[in-house]
Write an enzyme that holds these catalytic residues in place. Sequence first.
Site, PDB file in Angstrom:
ATOM      1  N   ASP A   6       0.851  -1.184   0.000  1.00  0.00           N
ATOM      2  CA  ASP A   6       0.000   0.000   0.000  1.00  0.00           C
ATOM      3  C   ASP A   6       0.886   1.233   0.000  1.00  0.00           C
ATOM      4  O   ASP A   6       1.900   1.280   0.712  1.00  0.00           O
ATOM      5  CB  ASP A   6      -0.946   0.031   1.197  1.00  0.00           C
ATOM      6  CG  ASP A   6      -2.170   0.895   0.909  1.00  0.00           C
ATOM      7  OD1 ASP A   6      -3.184   0.352   0.449  1.00  0.00           O
ATOM      8  OD2 ASP A   6      -2.082   2.121   1.117  1.00  0.00           O
ATOM      9  N   CYS A  19     -15.450  -1.490  -5.086  1.00  0.00           N
ATOM     10  CA  CYS A  19     -16.730  -1.195  -4.426  1.00  0.00           C
ATOM     11  C   CYS A  19     -17.415  -0.079  -5.214  1.00  0.00           C
ATOM     12  O   CYS A  19     -17.889   0.904  -4.650  1.00  0.00           O
ATOM     13  CB  CYS A  19     -16.529  -0.814  -2.963  1.00  0.00           C
ATOM     14  SG  CYS A  19     -15.355   0.508  -2.668  1.00  0.00           S
TER      15      CYS A  19
END
Length: 480
Positions: free
Chosen positions: A256, A355
């Site tokens: 990340d 999402c």
Amino acid sequence: MALYNKAAEILEKVEQKKGAVKTLVYESKYENIKQLFALVCETHKYSSVLQEIINSTSFLKETKLRIHVAKVLAYDLLIGRGLKCGGSWKVVMMKHRSRLQAALARIKIKRKVSRNEDLLPSGFKEMQGDVIPRFVRVNTLKTTVEDVIDYLKREGFTYQGTACRLEDLDQLSGKSFLCDLHLKDLLVFSSKMDFHNHFLYKAGHIILQDKASCLPAFFLNPPVGSHVIDACAAPGNKTSHLAAIMKNKGKLFAFDLDTKRLSTMSTLLLRAGVTCQQLANQDFLKVDPQSSEYKEVKYILLDPSCSGSGMVCLRDEALEPQEDKRLQSLAAFQLRCLNNALQFPQVQRVVYSTCSVHSEENENVVSACLEQNPGFRLVNLLPNWPERGHDPFKQCLRANPAKTRTHGFFVALLEKRSPQRVGENVPITTTLPTGGEEKQDIQQSNAPDEEQENSETVSKDPTNSGSKKKRKRNRKKPKI
């Protein structure tokens, strides 16, 4: 005051289309994530109403508050559960409370409604009926489903067995709960159930994770001891799910770019008992697929940054011109990430998920990727799942509150073709199990193409009439 300051900061970024609520909330590192998330979402829904109230009362001019601070304060005072702060802000709000309440009443009279929710824009009104159950994933690194069920039953919960259909989830109330009909490690409760202060949650025995968010690791299903990459890993729920499926054996590389998100993720993984991870504060696009460190990586989960439009609290169906431009930028980034994932020399399966409800970030990205990578094909996921990808990508899954009782989501599983069949577009139909221990069955159902072709040739060739008997003689007897 810290809650309102942080909520106002995030609300401003959301309204300026600078990020998704979920991402911004997790990046904030605020202590009570649930409280902050709810306040931002609810204030955002009523934003236009609050703006009208503030404008009609000259509230900003008299208080010198910033508009987004005024909105979150006004929301809690007029619509929410009351102000959660003291000090100067509470004094200011209480001083103007009567005027603000009168302004809200005038708006209701003008629009001929009696309830606050009737003031919501049409897009939000439609979502008021979208009640998502509380999903709780059992962390099998620390406990078992059976032990969690027994613990909850001793606390007065009522276990109703495994759900048989999605409609069963709508009947949950009070302390009754079910086991999910697709994921065996997932328990389902009434939407009003809160576990943030529960012992099982604080001890890392359960993970509060929406069902749609559980699907990527469920479908990737890496075997025990494998080498896996979680490409855009924070905040870490999917990473902990992968570790549970792998039984903490093998290597789980998690990347990340954001330092704060990675720090939050490290804490979450520690609480969950994950030990097989190798965290890296690195942009996945800068990870070299040819590095010897990743020579054994066969499974990759890619859940990149997206618009977050599938989150129930956001209204993002109709695109404004500036939002369309942002989606194109996001899609370009997502495609680069997916292409990079397919460059790892030993990779066999890659799950791509978002999402988002927008085709630009979902089917369009998958389509462009398959055109550029003919060595991969889509796997047909859960044939009985009620919400499919848009044509012609029916192999993929979509999720939404109405049809799947989850947040909006998209999942695609790309699998490497054998060299003999590159260029064909024949989807595999398979239902993947949940545990890494069942990997052997998957390998048999998803046998390499060359083995399938050899098997077909043997069965059709008259000169091999004795081969069937030979295979039977060589077959080992099952252990009893």
